[in-house]
Scaffold this motif. Structure first.
Motif, PDB file in Angstrom:
ATOM      1  N   LEU A  25       0.830  -1.204   0.000  1.00  0.00           N
ATOM      2  CA  LEU A  25       0.000   0.000   0.000  1.00  0.00           C
ATOM      3  C   LEU A  25       0.869   1.260   0.000  1.00  0.00           C
ATOM      4  O   LEU A  25       0.570   2.237  -0.697  1.00  0.00           O
ATOM      5  CB  LEU A  25      -0.916  -0.004   1.228  1.00  0.00           C
ATOM      6  N   ALA A  26       1.942   1.218   0.778  1.00  0.00           N
ATOM      7  CA  ALA A  26       2.857   2.366   0.810  1.00  0.00           C
ATOM      8  C   ALA A  26       3.480   2.599  -0.558  1.00  0.00           C
ATOM      9  O   ALA A  26       3.669   3.750  -0.983  1.00  0.00           O
ATOM     10  CB  ALA A  26       3.944   2.124   1.859  1.00  0.00           C
ATOM     11  N   THR A  27       3.776   1.512  -1.253  1.00  0.00           N
ATOM     12  CA  THR A  27       4.327   1.611  -2.606  1.00  0.00           C
ATOM     13  C   THR A  27       3.348   2.307  -3.547  1.00  0.00           C
ATOM     14  O   THR A  27       3.724   3.165  -4.356  1.00  0.00           O
ATOM     15  CB  THR A  27       4.658   0.202  -3.145  1.00  0.00           C
ATOM     16  N   ALA A  28       2.087   1.931  -3.434  1.00  0.00           N
ATOM     17  CA  ALA A  28       1.063   2.526  -4.304  1.00  0.00           C
ATOM     18  C   ALA A  28       0.869   4.015  -4.005  1.00  0.00           C
ATOM     19  O   ALA A  28       0.657   4.822  -4.914  1.00  0.00           O
ATOM     20  CB  ALA A  28      -0.255   1.779  -4.137  1.00  0.00           C
ATOM     21  N   TRP A  29       0.956   4.382  -2.740  1.00  0.00           N
ATOM     22  CA  TRP A  29       0.705   5.767  -2.358  1.00  0.00           C
ATOM     23  C   TRP A  29       1.922   6.668  -2.563  1.00  0.00           C
ATOM     24  O   TRP A  29       1.798   7.799  -3.027  1.00  0.00           O
ATOM     25  CB  TRP A  29       0.287   5.833  -0.890  1.00  0.00           C
TER      26      TRP A  29
END
Length: 486
Positions: A25-29
């Motif tokens: 999720l951090a990668t996507a954000w």
């Protein structure tokens, strides 16, 4: 079924799963600008998983207390020992990757997440006590590995490596699934204990074919002859940090899984599978040694070296004893140290513009231009060759001793004779570095992290490593003994 106890036993896997999803999720954000931070967090998570597993290994965890979810998962000391090596090798990969990909402006935040999920799959593999759990772990690891092999999207060699690995990996998965279906059909169960019980008295032709196909599918994963053909091409084409990862962590997981399947599920038919393992071991030693002689690329040479080392590790498995399994685990520790050190040295081979150098000829006269790197490579090459007083000699010695104790004297003698062939190409690299005229190609400087990993590897495989052999033997034997607890 005690779900509380089961969740406690899979705590490392839960940590990796939750952390992997959170980092995804951090990668996507946050995007690729957060790749270095995500790599650091992933390394910390792997370190935490390492310390979660460590107490069980030191305590020699075994028996019914290590079973989770109805004997689908076994968190014993054998699995824990393998996980320690998997997590350590994964951390080393995350340390060296950012500098390599950063130079190419190709570092992506997904890289540490893929390594994390791959480590999760490997953890499930080595703890599997059921064919279904085995396959889930294997595919989770493989799916991540296919993407990692082709991670450099603009590099034709990387794309080719990923495609070859995917196609041949799919073939191996098909072979493994066919063997699992035969095993289930002729034993009536996918559980390892039930399979061993069903095969304890008689081995039907159908069950024998199931055994053969399962071992053939696993032989691909450990790149053992005759299922080694993908290894040189994938190792050469994949990004070097990914190659270092492939040669260490997945190799440990696949070998540990093969040992568990052979000694646990098919433990009652030692004579049936020992013939296969003995042939594969000797063939891997010889093919790995002969195949490396004519190589001009360092990564391809190390690929054949990996095949060669798998042969020696399988000698310990062929013994079929606690001593043999312990020797195999001890060899894996030394192998991981030698492999990580060798590939870190390859990552440090760069020209003045920072472009990676992979040709053996470009190592000419390295002792004059980069003496510290040359001497570390010398130690690693001599250790891989099994030349005393380096620790690689002791690793080979313990597997040969285990073979002799198991009345496999001929196998030990042939293995010793074949190891002489392999010494040629390792010494060839030393000769090029110390006796040829300097090529003056490798002039690029390396970062502190690379030097630190190379120094650690060099110390571990140096004569100083013998100070830890008594402790390592004891822990390896304790972990191996847990595999034989019924």
């Amino acid at each position: 079924m005690d779900f509380g106890n089961s969740f406690a036993l899979i705590a490392p896997e839960i940590l990796l799963s939750v952390s992997g999803l959170a980092l995804l999720l951090a990668t996507a954000w946050l995007g690729d600008r957060a790749s270095r931070g995500i790599s650091i967090v992933a390394a910390i998570v792997l370190g935490a998983a390492f310390f979660l597993v460590l107490p069980g290994v030191l305590a020699g965890a075994a028996g019914v207390d290590t079973l989770a979810f109805g004997d689908q998962f076994r968190a014993d000391a054998f699995a824990g020992f393998a996980k320690l090596l998997i997590y350590a090798a994964s951390i080393a990969t995350l340390i060296v990757a950012p500098a390599f990909f950063g130079r190419l402006n190709a570092m992506r935040a997904e890289f540490p997440v893929l390594v994390l999920f791959s480590a999760l799959g490997m953890g499930v593999m080595v703890s599997a006590s059921d064919l279904l759990t085995l396959y889930i772990g294997l595919e989770l690891q493989s799916l991540s590995a296919y993407v990692l092999a082709s991670f450099l999207r603009d590099d034709g060699r990387s794309a080719e490596a990923g495609l070859k690995y995917f196609v041949l990996g799919a073939l191996a998965s098909g072979i493994l699934l066919f063997g699992m279906s035969l095993t289930y059909g002729f034993t009536g169960s996918t559980n390892f204990d039930a399979i061993r019980l069903a095969l304890s008295s008689d081995l039907s032709t159908g069950a024998l074919f199931g055994l053969i196909f399962v071992l053939a599918g696993l032989a691909f994963k450990i790149s053992a002859v005759p299922f080694h053909m993908w290894t040189p091409d994938v190792y050469e084409g994949a990004p070097t940090p990914v190659t270092a990862f492939f040669a260490s962590a997945p190799k440990v997981a696949a070998i540990a899984l093969t040992a568990r399947v052979a000694l646990d599920a098919f433990g009652g038919q030692l004579d049936a599978w020992r013939q296969i393992v003995v042939f594969t071991a000797l063939a891997s030693i010889v093919v790995g040694a002969l195949g490396a002689i004519g190589q001009e690329n360092v990564k391809r040479l190390l690929a054949y070296s990996s095949i060669n080392n798998v042969g020696f590790i399988l000698i310990g498995l062929a013994a079929g004893t606690v001593q043999g399994a312990g020797a195999m685990l001890a060899y894996l520790v030394v192998y991981v140290a030698m492999t990580i050190g060798s590939f870190v040295a390859v990552l440090m081979m760069r020209d003045e513009h920072g472009v990676p150098v992979e040709r053996i000829a470009d190592l000419s006269g390295l002792s004059s231009t980069r003496p510290v790197l040359a001497w570390c490579l010398l130690a690693l090459m001599f250790s891989l060759a099994g030349i005393p007083p380096f620790l690689g000699f002791w690793a080979k010695l313990v597997v040969f001793q285990a073979a002799v104790e198991a009345d496999l004297l001929a196998l030990a003698v042939l293995g010793i004779a074949a190891s002489v062939i392999g010494a040629f190409y390792y010494i060839k690299i030393v000769k090029v570095m110390f006796f040829d005229e300097p090529a003056g190609v490798i002039t690029g400087r390396s970062g502190t992290a690379h030097w630190a990993l190379l120094a650690i590897s060099a110390v571990v495989i140096s004569p100083l490593g013998y100070l830890a052999t008594g402790w390592l033997n004891a822990i390896a034997d304790l972990a191996a003994a847990s595999l034989f607890v019924v």
